[in-house]
Design a protein around this motif. Structure first.
Motif, mmCIF file in Angstrom:
data_model
loop_
_atom_site.group_PDB
_atom_site.id
_atom_site.type_symbol
_atom_site.label_atom_id
_atom_site.label_comp_id
_atom_site.label_asym_id
_atom_site.label_seq_id
_atom_site.Cartn_x
_atom_site.Cartn_y
_atom_site.Cartn_z
ATOM 1 N N PHE A 9 0.830 -1.203 0.000
ATOM 2 C CA PHE A 9 0.000 0.000 0.000
ATOM 3 C C PHE A 9 0.869 1.260 0.000
ATOM 4 O O PHE A 9 0.603 2.211 -0.736
ATOM 5 C CB PHE A 9 -0.919 -0.023 1.225
ATOM 6 C CG PHE A 9 -1.741 1.219 1.399
ATOM 7 C CD1 PHE A 9 -2.925 1.389 0.704
ATOM 8 C CD2 PHE A 9 -1.320 2.235 2.250
ATOM 9 C CE1 PHE A 9 -3.686 2.537 0.865
ATOM 10 C CE2 PHE A 9 -2.069 3.385 2.410
ATOM 11 C CZ PHE A 9 -3.257 3.532 1.706
ATOM 12 N N ILE A 10 1.905 1.272 0.828
ATOM 13 C CA ILE A 10 2.796 2.447 0.901
ATOM 14 C C ILE A 10 3.509 2.654 -0.433
ATOM 15 O O ILE A 10 3.652 3.793 -0.905
ATOM 16 C CB ILE A 10 3.800 2.266 2.051
ATOM 17 C CG1 ILE A 10 3.071 2.298 3.401
ATOM 18 C CG2 ILE A 10 4.876 3.342 2.020
ATOM 19 C CD1 ILE A 10 3.957 1.972 4.578
ATOM 20 N N VAL A 35 -5.551 4.926 -7.746
ATOM 21 C CA VAL A 35 -6.293 5.410 -6.574
ATOM 22 C C VAL A 35 -7.429 4.445 -6.223
ATOM 23 O O VAL A 35 -7.710 4.189 -5.051
ATOM 24 C CB VAL A 35 -6.833 6.832 -6.833
ATOM 25 C CG1 VAL A 35 -7.787 7.263 -5.723
ATOM 26 C CG2 VAL A 35 -5.685 7.824 -6.926
ATOM 27 N N GLY A 36 -8.085 3.892 -7.268
ATOM 28 C CA GLY A 36 -9.104 2.879 -7.000
ATOM 29 C C GLY A 36 -8.531 1.655 -6.311
ATOM 30 O O GLY A 36 -9.128 1.099 -5.374
ATOM 31 N N ALA A 37 -7.314 1.239 -6.742
ATOM 32 C CA ALA A 37 -6.660 0.114 -6.079
ATOM 33 C C ALA A 37 -6.266 0.470 -4.649
ATOM 34 O O ALA A 37 -6.339 -0.370 -3.738
ATOM 35 C CB ALA A 37 -5.429 -0.306 -6.881
ATOM 36 N N MET A 41 -7.212 -1.532 -1.182
ATOM 37 C CA MET A 41 -6.185 -1.967 -0.234
ATOM 38 C C MET A 41 -6.402 -1.342 1.139
ATOM 39 O O MET A 41 -6.128 -1.973 2.171
ATOM 40 C CB MET A 41 -4.804 -1.605 -0.782
ATOM 41 C CG MET A 41 -4.427 -2.354 -2.053
ATOM 42 S SD MET A 41 -2.845 -1.820 -2.751
ATOM 43 C CE MET A 41 -1.716 -2.489 -1.548
ATOM 44 N N LEU A 42 -6.903 -0.106 1.173
ATOM 45 C CA LEU A 42 -7.173 0.546 2.460
ATOM 46 C C LEU A 42 -8.287 -0.180 3.211
ATOM 47 O O LEU A 42 -8.215 -0.359 4.434
ATOM 48 C CB LEU A 42 -7.542 2.003 2.231
ATOM 49 C CG LEU A 42 -7.748 2.873 3.476
ATOM 50 C CD1 LEU A 42 -6.478 2.897 4.313
ATOM 51 C CD2 LEU A 42 -8.137 4.287 3.085
ATOM 52 N N VAL A 43 -9.303 -0.618 2.474
ATOM 53 C CA VAL A 43 -10.379 -1.403 3.108
ATOM 54 C C VAL A 43 -9.834 -2.715 3.649
ATOM 55 O O VAL A 43 -10.166 -3.143 4.765
ATOM 56 C CB VAL A 43 -11.516 -1.640 2.094
ATOM 57 C CG1 VAL A 43 -12.549 -2.593 2.679
ATOM 58 C CG2 VAL A 43 -12.180 -0.331 1.706
ATOM 59 N N ALA A 44 -8.955 -3.351 2.857
ATOM 60 C CA ALA A 44 -8.356 -4.600 3.322
ATOM 61 C C ALA A 44 -7.464 -4.370 4.540
ATOM 62 O O ALA A 44 -7.401 -5.214 5.444
ATOM 63 C CB ALA A 44 -7.551 -5.232 2.186
ATOM 64 N N VAL A 64 -5.387 9.237 0.708
ATOM 65 C CA VAL A 64 -6.212 8.671 -0.372
ATOM 66 C C VAL A 64 -7.356 9.616 -0.724
ATOM 67 O O VAL A 64 -7.660 9.833 -1.902
ATOM 68 C CB VAL A 64 -6.744 7.280 0.046
ATOM 69 C CG1 VAL A 64 -7.736 6.758 -0.982
ATOM 70 C CG2 VAL A 64 -5.592 6.295 0.200
ATOM 71 N N ASP A 65 -7.984 10.201 0.278
ATOM 72 C CA ASP A 65 -9.055 11.172 0.014
ATOM 73 C C ASP A 65 -8.512 12.403 -0.723
ATOM 74 O O ASP A 65 -9.207 12.981 -1.571
ATOM 75 C CB ASP A 65 -9.713 11.606 1.325
ATOM 76 C CG ASP A 65 -10.514 10.489 1.967
ATOM 77 O OD1 ASP A 65 -10.858 9.535 1.246
ATOM 78 O OD2 ASP A 65 -10.784 10.562 3.183
#
Length: 257
Positions: A9-10, A35-37, A41-44, A64-65
């Motif tokens: 993610f980083i 950004v969609g990916a 990944m943030l949800v995961a 991300v926002d």
């Protein structure tokens, strides 16, 4: 230690910030896909057992926002709208990777603000897309005309007034929302207070009724005991009177032979 998912993610976040800091064309599609990916990944990450701390998750969400808002602002048609939308973007507060002196998102934010300001200035002065084919001599002649200068100043004043009006409208809307929220909170507080008073009165009335019922029960019990005592004494008196009467009858009237 960071998990494998967080490391990926980083890396992807750093790559997105690097792409955002570069000058992109209209056919650039990688940033939006990345950004969609990042969102997935943030949800995961939030659901992961080895998820980062709450502060890190908040910072990741903020970045991300910011990238999402940057993409949405770039889709706007007017430079004024882009500049206004860019003002509400919140970049990250900490560097994404260790070798960053200043967060890249802040640099991207400043670059975007400067680019939007330049586009607004070009639109006002007529040196945008329509004026790229003009020569320097034509530009000098155009800028040297007093009428054009007055028109440019008037247009600049109009845009500034438009921004001022937008800011005032936003402030009024926020004030109106805050006032409505305060009124709703006070109304809810009054309703809850009235309900508490009604409940307290009901509880007091129930306690009073219980005490009255207890008192009446005791009086009824005492009355019942008194009735039983009088009945018992009456029966004893009747039995005694009957016995004495029989004895007297036998004595007065002897048995016939």
């Amino acid at each position: 230690m960071a998990s494998r998912l967080e490391i990926n993610f980083i890396r992807l976040l750093s790559r997105c910030e690097s792409i955002a800091s570069e000058k992109r064309g209209e056919t650039e599609w990688r940033l939006e896909k990345y950004v969609g990916a990042l969102e997935e990944m943030l949800v995961a990450l939030r659901k992961s057992l080895s998820k980062p701390t709450a502060e890190m998750l908040t910072e990741y969400t903020r970045k991300v926002d910011f990238l999402k808002g940057l993409l949405e602002a770039e889709k706007l048609s007017s430079p004024t709208e882009k500049a206004l939308a860019n003002q509400f973007l919140a970049p990250g507060r900490t560097p994404t990777i260790a070798n960053e002196r200043m967060p890249v998102s802040k640099t991207v934010h400043m670059q975007t603000k400067a680019r939007c300001t330049g586009e607004m200035r070009d639109e006002l002065l007529g040196t945008g897309v329509s004026g790229k084919g003009m020569s320097e001599t034509d530009l000098r002649n155009r800028r040297g005309l007093p009428l054009d200068e007055r028109q440019s100043a008037a247009e600049l004043e109009a845009v500034l007034q438009h921004h001022h009006n937008l800011q005032e409208k936003l402030a009024e809307d926020m004030l109106h929302l805050a006032r409505n929220l305060k009124n709703n909170t006070l109304a809810a507080q009054n309703i809850i207070k009235q309900d508490n008073q009604t409940l307290s009165q009901s509880m007091r009335q129930a306690d009073m009724n219980f005490e009255k019922l207890k008192t009446e029960s005791e009086r009824l019990e005492q009355h019942t005991k008194k009735s039983v005592n009088w009945l018992l004494w009456l029966m004893l008196i009747l039995v005694s009177f009957t016995f004495i009467s029989m004895i007297l009858f036998i004595r007065i009237f002897p048995r016939l032979r």
